[in-house]
Design an enzyme around this catalytic site. Sequence first.
Site, PDB file in Angstrom:
ATOM      1  CD  GLU A 139      22.614  25.814   7.791  1.00  0.00           C
ATOM      2  OE1 GLU A 139      21.676  24.903   8.794  1.00  0.00           O
ATOM      3  OE2 GLU A 139      22.294  26.981   7.069  1.00  0.00           O
ATOM      4  CD  GLU A 192      19.607  22.839   5.117  1.00  0.00           C
ATOM      5  OE1 GLU A 192      20.781  21.962   4.217  1.00  0.00           O
ATOM      6  OE2 GLU A 192      20.161  22.842   6.401  1.00  0.00           O
TER       7      GLU A 192
END
Length: 721
Positions: free
Chosen positions: A116, A136
Site C-alpha cells: 500500500e 489482509e
Amino acid sequence: MAKKIGVTMDVGNDGVAVITISNPPVNSLASPIIAGLKEKFRDANQRNDVRAIVLTGNNGRFCGGFDINVFQQVHKTGDLSVMPEVSVDLVCNLMEDSRKPLVAAVEGLALGGGLELAMACHARVSAPKAQLGLPELTLGVIPGFGGTQRLPRLVGLAKATDMILLSKSISSEEGQKLGLIDALVPPGELLSTSRKWALDIADGRKPFLRSLHRTDKIGSLSEARAILKNSRQLAKKIAPKMPQHHAVIEVIEEGIVHGGYSGVLKEAEVFRQLVLSDTAKGLVHVFFAQRATSKVPNVTDAGLKPRPIKKVAVIGGGLMGSGIATALLLSNIRVVLKEINPEYLMKGIKTVEGNIKGLVSRGKLTQDKAGKALSLLKGVLDYTEFKDVDMVIEAVIENIQLKQNIFKELEKVCPPHCILASNTSTIDLNVIGEKTNSKDRIVGAHFFSPAHLMTLLEIVRSENTSPQVILDLMAVGKAIKKVPVVVGNCIGFAVNRTFFPYTQAAHMLANLGVDLFRIDSVITSFGLPLGPFQLGDLAGHGIGLAVGPIYAKVYGDRMFRSPLTELLLKSGRNGKINGRGYYIYEKGSKPKPDPSVLSVVEESRKLTNIMPGGKPISVTDKEIVEMILFPVVNEACRVLDEGVVIRASDLDIASVLGMSFPSYRGGIVFWADMIGPKYIYERLKEMSETYGSFFKPSRYLEERATKGMPLSELKSSRSRL
Ligand SMILES: CCCCCCCCCC(=O)CC(=O)SCCNC(=O)CCNC(=O)[C@H](O)C(C)(C)COP(=O)(O)OP(=O)(O)OC[C@H]1O[C@@H](n2cnc3c(N)ncnc32)[C@H](O)[C@@H]1OP(=O)(O)O
Ligand SMILES: NC(=O)C1=CN([C@@H]2O[C@H](COP(=O)(O)OP(=O)(O)OC[C@H]3O[C@@H](n4cnc5c(N)ncnc54)[C@H](O)[C@@H]3O)[C@@H](O)[C@H]2O)C=CC1
C-alpha cells in the site's frame, strides 16, 4: 545482537532523499516505523535540498506490511487507540499528495501495508521475483492504507478484486505486465534506477502519477458493477462466513461510485470495525500460532543444524505411503518406494503418478516439473537400495508385530545416521522400536490423508528420540511444504486423540434419537467441512472398528460404546470406499443422505436403549454443537495437562490443519477460551449428570474453570516433550 529498528533518510548530492525502513526480519510497520516514516517524509517535503524521494526497505525486503503484533495487542485490550492514523495523514497527505516525486524501490516482498505504501508512490521500480500482494483478508481485516482503492486503479478492478479476495500474491514480473510495477531491474541497479526515475519525474521527463486520482483502468460504472457482482458471488462461494470478504467489496464499490478519497475514508471506518471481530481474533491467533510451531525448546535453540536429507525410503505404497512419496518427490527428494510384491508396487507407483498428473491437470504443476519429480522415484521389493538412504518412513498396515520386525530389519540395512520414522496413527513408538538398539533415531512422522495435500505433519517424539532427529524431520517437513508440529508420544498423539470424542459424541446423539443428517448439517454450519458421520464414511468404517479397541484400552473410562459402526459394516456399508455408508456415493455427484441407513440406526438405538423413556431427546442446534465439541475440548484439556504439546497454540494449529477446524475460530483451544472454560465446564457437568461419564469434565478443565484461568495457560510439569 539487538535488532536495528527505525527509519533512516540519506540525502544525496543529486537531491534525492532515500528513506529506508529497517525492522528485521520483514520490515513490518511497527509503531516506531510509522512514526519514523511520518517524521522523514515531513522532513523531506520541507527541505530545500531534497528534490525527489525514494522509499525502500533494508536487507532485501521492502516491507511485510503492518505489524500484526499490534492487532494482537488490540485484541487483548480492545483499545483501538494504539492503531496509528496512517491512511490519510501519512499515505495520502505526506506521500501521495507530496509535491516532490516519490518512487518505491521494491525488493523481496511488498505485502499488505507494504504494497500500500508502494502504491502511494508516484512510480514503482522492482527487482525480479519480488512478492506483491494484499493478504489482509487472511487476518480477518481488509487493507487499511488505501489498498482497496489504489490496487484497482493500478491493475484494473477484476484483477484487484481477485487478488484481494483470494489473498493471492503476484511476482514483480506479473506486476510489470499489469502496470503495478513500472520497471524491473537487477537488484544491484534498484536504487540507482529509482533515484533516476524520481528525478525524471521531478524534471518532467516522466509523468507524475497519483494512483488514487487515476480512472483509466476502472472502466464505466456499469462495467464496474458487473465485475463487483462476480466478486460478490466469489466471496459467497469461498468465504460465506467471513465478514471481511463481503465488507471489502462494499469498500471498493464506495470508491468506484464516490471517488477514491471517499473509498479511503470508508476503508478506515470498516477496518476499525473488522479488526475487533472474532474472525480477526481467530485468524491473527492462527498466524502467530503457526509460526510458533517452529520453536521447539531444546531442539531449535540447541545450536544444531539440520542434516541434508537427499534420499528417503518409503515402506508401503498404499494410501499413505503413495501420498508421502508424492510430497517428497514434489520437493525434489529422491524416493525409494518399497512394497511386498510387484502388483502392489505397481499400484503404489501408479497412485503416485496419478497424484502428480492430477496436479498438472489442475494447473498446479508444469509438465516439466512433473517429469522431473517422477524421475526421482524408484520402486523396489527388497532392501538393497536402503544402504545409503538418509531417512525411512514406514507406512505399512497398522500391525504391531509387522512394524516391530521392519524396524529391527531397518537397523541392519540402513546406514547408522539414517532416521527411522513411522507413520503409525496409533501405535506407541516405544513399542515399535522395542526390538532395536536405535531408539534415539526412531520418530513418528504422522501425515494426514491425503498426505500430498494435507499440510499438517505431527512429529512424534518419544523420550529417547534425539533432538537432531527431530530437527532433521522438521526441516524435511518444511521442505515438503508441511507445517511440522512436534508432539509427545501417546495413543492417538495430539490430533486423533483430541478428536476421538468427536465421532463418539455424534454416535451418542444419534443413539439418543437425534437425526444424524441434522447433526452433520449443524456441524458443517459451525464451520467444519464434514460432519462426524460423513467424516466416518470418508475414513472408512473398517478403520473405525479397528482403532476402537486401541483407544478403549487406554481411554476406556470415557468412551461411549456404540454398536453403530459394527452394524453399518454388517449391512455392507463400508463408507465412501464401497459407495455406501450413511451417505450414497456416486461418481460425479455429491454424497446423498441415504434414508435406508435409518433402520440400522434404529437397530443401534434398540441395543443401546439410552433414549430417556424410549423417546428421542429434543435438542437445539447450539446444544448439538456443545454435545459434539465440548467433549473434544475436554480431551484437549487432558492433552494439555499431560504435556503432549509444547504450547496450547500448537494444538490450535494441529486442529486447524489436521482436522480442518475452522481457522477463523482460531483452533480448538482458542475457541474454547473465547467461550470460557467456566461455561464449558458447567455444560459438561450437566451433560454428564444426564447422559453419563462420557461427558465428565476433566481435572484440568475443572481447575481452569474454578480458578478463572484460560485453558491456553499451561502450567504442566508433566511434559512429554
Ligand atoms: C484505520 C485504522 C487504523 C489502521 C491502521 C492499520 C492499517 C493496517 C494496514 C494494512 O493494510 C494491514 C496489514 O498490512 S496486515 C499485514 C499484512 N501482511 C501480511 O499478512 C504478511 C504476513 N507475513 C507473511 O506472510 C510472511 O511472514 C512473509 C511472507 C512476510 C515472510 O515469510 P517467511 O517464511 O520468510 O518468514 P515467517 O516465518 O513467516 O516470518 C518471520 C518472522 O516475521 C514475523 N512477521 C512476518 N510478517 C509480520 C508482520 N506483518 N507483522 C509482524 N510480524 C511479522 C513472523 O511472525 C516471524 O516472527 P518470528 O518471531 O516467528 O520469527
Ligand atoms: N489411512 C489413513 O488415513 C491414515 C493412516 N495412517 C497410518 O499409515 C499406515 C499405512 O496406512 P494406509 O496407507 O492407510 O494402509 P494401506 O493398507 O493403504 O497401505 C499399506 C501398504 O503397506 C504394504 N505393506 C505391508 N507390509 C509391507 C512390507 N513388509 N514392506 C512393504 N510394504 C508393505 C501393503 O502392501 C499396503 O500396500 C498405517 O500405520 C496407518 O495407521 C496414518 C495417518 C492416516
